[in-house]
Motif scaffolding. Structure first.
Motif, PDB file in Angstrom:
ATOM      1  N   MET B 410       6.994  24.194   7.028  1.00  0.00           N
ATOM      2  CA  MET B 410       8.233  23.693   8.211  1.00  0.00           C
ATOM      3  C   MET B 410       7.910  24.890   9.123  1.00  0.00           C
ATOM      4  SD  MET B 410      12.267  23.536   7.117  1.00  0.00           S
ATOM      5  CE  MET B 410      12.612  25.138   7.639  1.00  0.00           C
ATOM      6  N   SER B 412       9.780  27.342  11.940  1.00  0.00           N
ATOM      7  CA  SER B 412      11.038  27.793  12.110  1.00  0.00           C
ATOM      8  C   SER B 412      11.829  27.188  13.427  1.00  0.00           C
ATOM      9  CB  SER B 412      11.246  29.242  11.915  1.00  0.00           C
ATOM     10  OG  SER B 412      10.610  29.889  13.199  1.00  0.00           O
ATOM     11  N   SER B 413      11.099  27.026  14.636  1.00  0.00           N
ATOM     12  CA  SER B 413      11.523  26.556  15.567  1.00  0.00           C
ATOM     13  C   SER B 413      10.803  25.165  16.079  1.00  0.00           C
ATOM     14  CB  SER B 413      11.648  27.515  16.890  1.00  0.00           C
ATOM     15  OG  SER B 413      12.350  26.875  17.919  1.00  0.00           O
ATOM     16  N   ALA B 414      11.308  24.026  15.909  1.00  0.00           N
ATOM     17  CA  ALA B 414      10.702  22.866  16.235  1.00  0.00           C
ATOM     18  C   ALA B 414      10.403  22.685  17.827  1.00  0.00           C
ATOM     19  CB  ALA B 414      11.144  21.764  15.545  1.00  0.00           C
ATOM     20  N   ARG B 466       4.717  15.296  -1.673  1.00  0.00           N
ATOM     21  CA  ARG B 466       4.368  13.824  -1.790  1.00  0.00           C
ATOM     22  C   ARG B 466       4.782  13.321  -3.001  1.00  0.00           C
ATOM     23  NH1 ARG B 466      -0.378  10.143   0.390  1.00  0.00           N
ATOM     24  NH2 ARG B 466       1.334   8.956  -0.229  1.00  0.00           N
ATOM     25  N   GLY B 469       7.916  11.536  -2.742  1.00  0.00           N
ATOM     26  CA  GLY B 469       7.936  10.014  -1.786  1.00  0.00           C
ATOM     27  C   GLY B 469       8.372  10.360  -0.374  1.00  0.00           C
ATOM     28  N   GLY B 470       8.359   9.090   0.124  1.00  0.00           N
ATOM     29  CA  GLY B 470       8.621   9.044   1.687  1.00  0.00           C
ATOM     30  C   GLY B 470       7.505   9.291   2.406  1.00  0.00           C
ATOM     31  N   HIS B 471       7.865   8.922   3.851  1.00  0.00           N
ATOM     32  CA  HIS B 471       6.786   8.697   5.001  1.00  0.00           C
ATOM     33  C   HIS B 471       6.375  10.149   5.457  1.00  0.00           C
ATOM     34  CE1 HIS B 471       5.673   8.418   9.419  1.00  0.00           C
ATOM     35  NE2 HIS B 471       4.591   7.733   8.556  1.00  0.00           N
ATOM     36  N   LEU B 472       7.296  10.978   5.466  1.00  0.00           N
ATOM     37  CA  LEU B 472       7.225  12.393   6.059  1.00  0.00           C
ATOM     38  C   LEU B 472       7.492  13.453   4.892  1.00  0.00           C
ATOM     39  CD1 LEU B 472       6.920  13.334   8.981  1.00  0.00           C
ATOM     40  CD2 LEU B 472       9.208  13.521   9.194  1.00  0.00           C
ATOM     41  N   PRO B 473       6.659  13.488   4.083  1.00  0.00           N
ATOM     42  CA  PRO B 473       6.953  14.226   2.669  1.00  0.00           C
ATOM     43  C   PRO B 473       7.487  15.840   3.011  1.00  0.00           C
ATOM     44  CG  PRO B 473       4.882  13.068   2.562  1.00  0.00           C
ATOM     45  CD  PRO B 473       5.290  12.977   4.000  1.00  0.00           C
ATOM     46  N   PHE B 474       8.682  16.016   2.185  1.00  0.00           N
ATOM     47  CA  PHE B 474       9.148  17.394   2.486  1.00  0.00           C
ATOM     48  C   PHE B 474       9.702  17.851   1.160  1.00  0.00           C
ATOM     49  CE2 PHE B 474      12.179  20.684   3.558  1.00  0.00           C
ATOM     50  CZ  PHE B 474      11.369  21.878   3.993  1.00  0.00           C
ATOM     51  N   PRO B 476      11.898  21.117   0.019  1.00  0.00           N
ATOM     52  CA  PRO B 476      12.262  22.624   0.294  1.00  0.00           C
ATOM     53  C   PRO B 476      11.898  23.620  -0.953  1.00  0.00           C
ATOM     54  CG  PRO B 476      14.263  21.006  -0.197  1.00  0.00           C
ATOM     55  CD  PRO B 476      12.755  20.154  -0.295  1.00  0.00           C
ATOM     56  N   GLU B 477      11.967  23.159  -2.189  1.00  0.00           N
ATOM     57  CA  GLU B 477      11.462  23.997  -3.354  1.00  0.00           C
ATOM     58  C   GLU B 477      10.143  24.420  -3.234  1.00  0.00           C
ATOM     59  OE1 GLU B 477      12.942  21.012  -3.765  1.00  0.00           O
ATOM     60  OE2 GLU B 477      14.927  21.552  -4.122  1.00  0.00           O
ATOM     61  N   LEU B 480       9.602  27.073  -0.414  1.00  0.00           N
ATOM     62  CA  LEU B 480      10.068  28.072  -0.700  1.00  0.00           C
ATOM     63  C   LEU B 480       8.959  28.744  -1.586  1.00  0.00           C
ATOM     64  CD1 LEU B 480      13.658  27.921  -1.505  1.00  0.00           C
ATOM     65  CD2 LEU B 480      12.694  29.103   0.357  1.00  0.00           C
TER      66      LEU B 480
END
Lengths: 489, 489
Positions: B410, B412-414, B466, B469-474, B476-477, B480
């Motif tokens: 991810m 830090s500034s998109a 992944r 699940g989901g289309h845009l996998p992310f 947070p754990e 980190l």
């Protein structure tokens, strides 16, 4: 007789056949197919059903599906039987499951760029699309197509395809004079100076050799499958927006020159009803067809790619037909490469109102995903927000009956950067972010737009993030704590 | 005598004074001040030092500082004594500390929008800028300004200011004929069809009443304070890029028509040396002044807002002066509102190469922040990437001696959404993302561009994401956990 009126080219009249034959002869089991449509408007009706029947009868499809935009529920019911492996550039409710579960590959390019990408074969391995399916309300003597109520990516689909199947829709009137097909050429300015300017041809030229089949239909459009009806919160937000826009656009900086872009969907419809202007110009990509009722009074001119029906709208086509002269005087339907052209949007002093799924505290916006799940795609939101002179992002402050805050520490899909968002509006109020620093933006967003239920949590998050220092404060731990406040009762 | 040649308006010659007097009389202690410059080029030399002296002598400034772009180290040393409270739109190394620690409020709008925002008073509470300080190499009989080697936001600053202080630079030659000032009008196409087209006036018109003071200087520009010298990795990336661009731009889809935009800074300089084209057109916002040596041979025409010096470049101005006719034949200096115009960038089939700080696995890019700390700002990266026909993002795969991966879960500034990034390039290789789905993009980025040291960690992250699940996998754990791999030896 009706056929001779609608299909005035004798050569092409010989290619009229039923949809089952067209599918059997011209749609490969493996390959790519493109359907012109935007918000379900003017999508083919007969060919999708024939495709579904052929699948039931044993054809085993593995297709890449290109659509103009979102479709209709009946279309998706057919598409579900076509072994769609890849799909671009925008979803509808029925299409989400496969994309989110991983059986369908998807990408949501911005709509303004889509026609060029299609023409370059970007989604089809560098080669052509096997077959494009488009709606026409007439075919003239030279074989040119007069579309229905959506132009969208039709020109690019036809250019990029080996073959074209045309559905001639006889339920709609012959809409000659409504459309303006302009071809963009590198190095040449698009000569549009106002929303009603016509700068191209009133029909789509297609080499007769490309038109493989013509299928007749007499069925009306179904309502858009992507949009819900207008909710009470939409009307409240529309009220806040109308007040803001009235004051803003009267300012000297605008010199009385602007064009409105109201996004698409239920909020746009509510906003249209609340609109405080007389004789406004609208430069957009899709309008509910019932806007035909305000032409000339509140709206002087509309440039759009599509006129679509929202769920609940009934008898719209007949109403539109009854006012056809009025529509032809005030509305121009253009291809995406013009409606969503950064060049023209920038030139026309566009003030855009975009609906969002969520926004971060600095004003960065997600228009495409709910959590990690694809919703529809960025669509035109990335075109209008990047080139408009004023960008207002509007959304309810919460989702799912106030169980989730739409203002969050971090958005799941960073579609519109903070730099593009001038003003954020929820039913709670307005955060005018122009001229503010990043940190001031966060304060204005939480203070002005967050729902009371989540305001304390957002302040707690933001204070924690600031403790860690830096210009663009972020704390993953505090973000997870805020996430834990969401959901529940 | 020299003064009469450079300042040909008699009225204005009477306003020549030393910088200390100009500061004393015309710069308020509280208010706003704007300095024209881009990458340090043609920033005023005398006025900043006089301001610093006046602060030492007891004036207590609290200023909003607008700059054209990044500045020079000597300028920042002066600015540090001016009680800067707010600053826009782009930083230099010396300016970061206050912004990141919280004593200076900052926002990095995109450069293409900056002139309009300045004119509307966005950064100055709706009112004018108190004083603009600009460099000129001549003032003609009617009081029009002939700038130096940077045009940037000069026209907007002058329009938006109560008063203007002009530094006439006699070290530089009279650069009449180098500039093209065009005023954008709503509803009117910008009539540029090629990079060398001149469509405006060769000088900047300023009402004589606005020019409060003229200060003479004979000092050369300092090198840009924002860019480092070219590093070995830059040359490796430039090699990868040159190979890619040569093949790409020979493709049919381009029809031989394109303009290059090579970003700014050390990689751009290295790329220029590696460039595989003859007679290329360049449409950009800043070029190292030493590109003057390749004019006519490899580069047919350049449109830019600034010609600046990289650290280590010496004697560049003299070299440029020696080739002045050549420069005037091939280079046009334009204001930001034209160089960074989405309209013109879109029209000219621009292929852009942008440097980034980091990219996420889907190709979303951060060009402005290192962690949560502001680095410089998005600058023109948000203009060129959104309107160019081909967007290549280039960066080393790691930072700080391979201790940090620049490809991350991810950013830090998109700043640049994934939709805009066509191709990602590091010294490890090329990821061509066009036509890929979101999930395919992640695989191409990790496989093609990640540093070997971090590749396993990125795969582990992405597999974990992944699973959720989901289309845009992310996850947070997992993000980190990946972060914990970074740093160290």
């Amino acid at each position: 007789m009706a056929t001779a009126e609608r299909i005035r080219s004798e050569v092409l009249r010989a290619r009229v056949m039923d949809a089952d034959e067209a599918v059997e002869r011209f749609v490969p089991e493996r390959g790519s197919i493109a359907f012109s449509c935007m918000a379900g408007s003017s999508i083919a009706k007969e060919v999708p059903e024939a495709l579904a029947r052929s699948a039931d009868a044993g054809r085993r499809y593995e297709l890449t599906l290109l659509t103009g935009g979102s479709t209709t529920a009946p279309f998706e019911a057919c598409a579900a039987r076509l072994g769609i492996r890849r799909r671009f550039p925008y979803l509808s409710p029925g299409a989400r499951k496969g994309v989110n579960e991983g059986s369908v590959e998807f990408f949501d390019c911005r709509i303004g760029e889509y026609p060029d990408l299609v023409r370059r074969g970007t989604f089809t391995g560098g080669g052509p699309v096997d077959v494009a399916v488009v709606e026409a309300t007439a075919i003239d003597e030279r074989g040119h197509l007069v579309p229905g109520l959506s132009v969208d990516a039709m020109a690019a689909f036809v250019d990029a395809s080996r073959r074209v199947i045309v559905e001639v829709n006889e339920r709609k009137p012959d809409l000659t004079g409504l459309h303006d097909f302009y071809r963009i050429r590198p190095g040449v300015p698009i000569p549009i100076r106002g929303v009603r300017d016509r700068v191209g041809e009133p029909y789509l030229s297609v080499p007769a050799s490309k038109i493989a089949a013509i299928v007749r239909t007499d069925r009306d459009d179904e309502p858009s499958g992507a949009y819900s009806g207008t909710a009470p919160t939409d009307f409240r937000i529309a009220g806040v927006l109308a007040t803001f826009l009235e004051a803003e656009l009267a300012a000297d900086a605008w010199g009385g020159r602007f064009a409105l872009q109201l996004g698409a969907g239920p909020l746009a419809a509510a906003l249209m009803d609340a609109l405080p202007f007389q004789g406004a110009d609208v430069w957009t990509e899709g309008i509910p067809a019932r806007w035909a009722t305000v032409l000339g009074e509140r709206v002087r001119g509309i440039s759009t790619t599509s006129m679509y029906q929202l769920p609940g709208d009934v008898g719209v086509l007949d109403e539109l037909v009854g006012r056809l002269d009025d529509v032809l005087d005030h509305v121009v339907l253009r291809p995406y490469e013009v409606t969503n052209s950064l060049e023209v949007i920038a030139r026309l002093n566009v003030a855009t109102v975009q609906q969002a799924i969520e926004a971060d505290v600095f004003g960065g916006v997600n228009t495409s995903h709910v959590g990690t799940n694809a919703h529809n795609g960025v669509g035109g939101s990335q075109d209008f927000t990047r080139a408009a002179r004023l960008v207002v992002v509007a959304m309810p402050s919460t989702a799912a009956g106030d169980r989730f805050s739409r203002i969050v520490p971090m958005v799941s899909s960073a579609d519109i950067p903070r730099q593009d968002v001038d003003v954020l509006v929820t039913e709670q109020g307005v955060a005018d972010l122009r001229g503010l620093s990043v940190r001031e933006r966060a304060e204005a967003v939480i203070e002005g737009c967050a729902h009371p239920r989540f305001q304390d949590g957002l302040w707690a998050y933001y204070r924690k993030a600031r403790e860690a220092g830096g210009h663009l404060p972020f704390s993953p731990e505090a973000a997870l704590r805020f996430a834990a406040l969401q959901g529940g009762g």
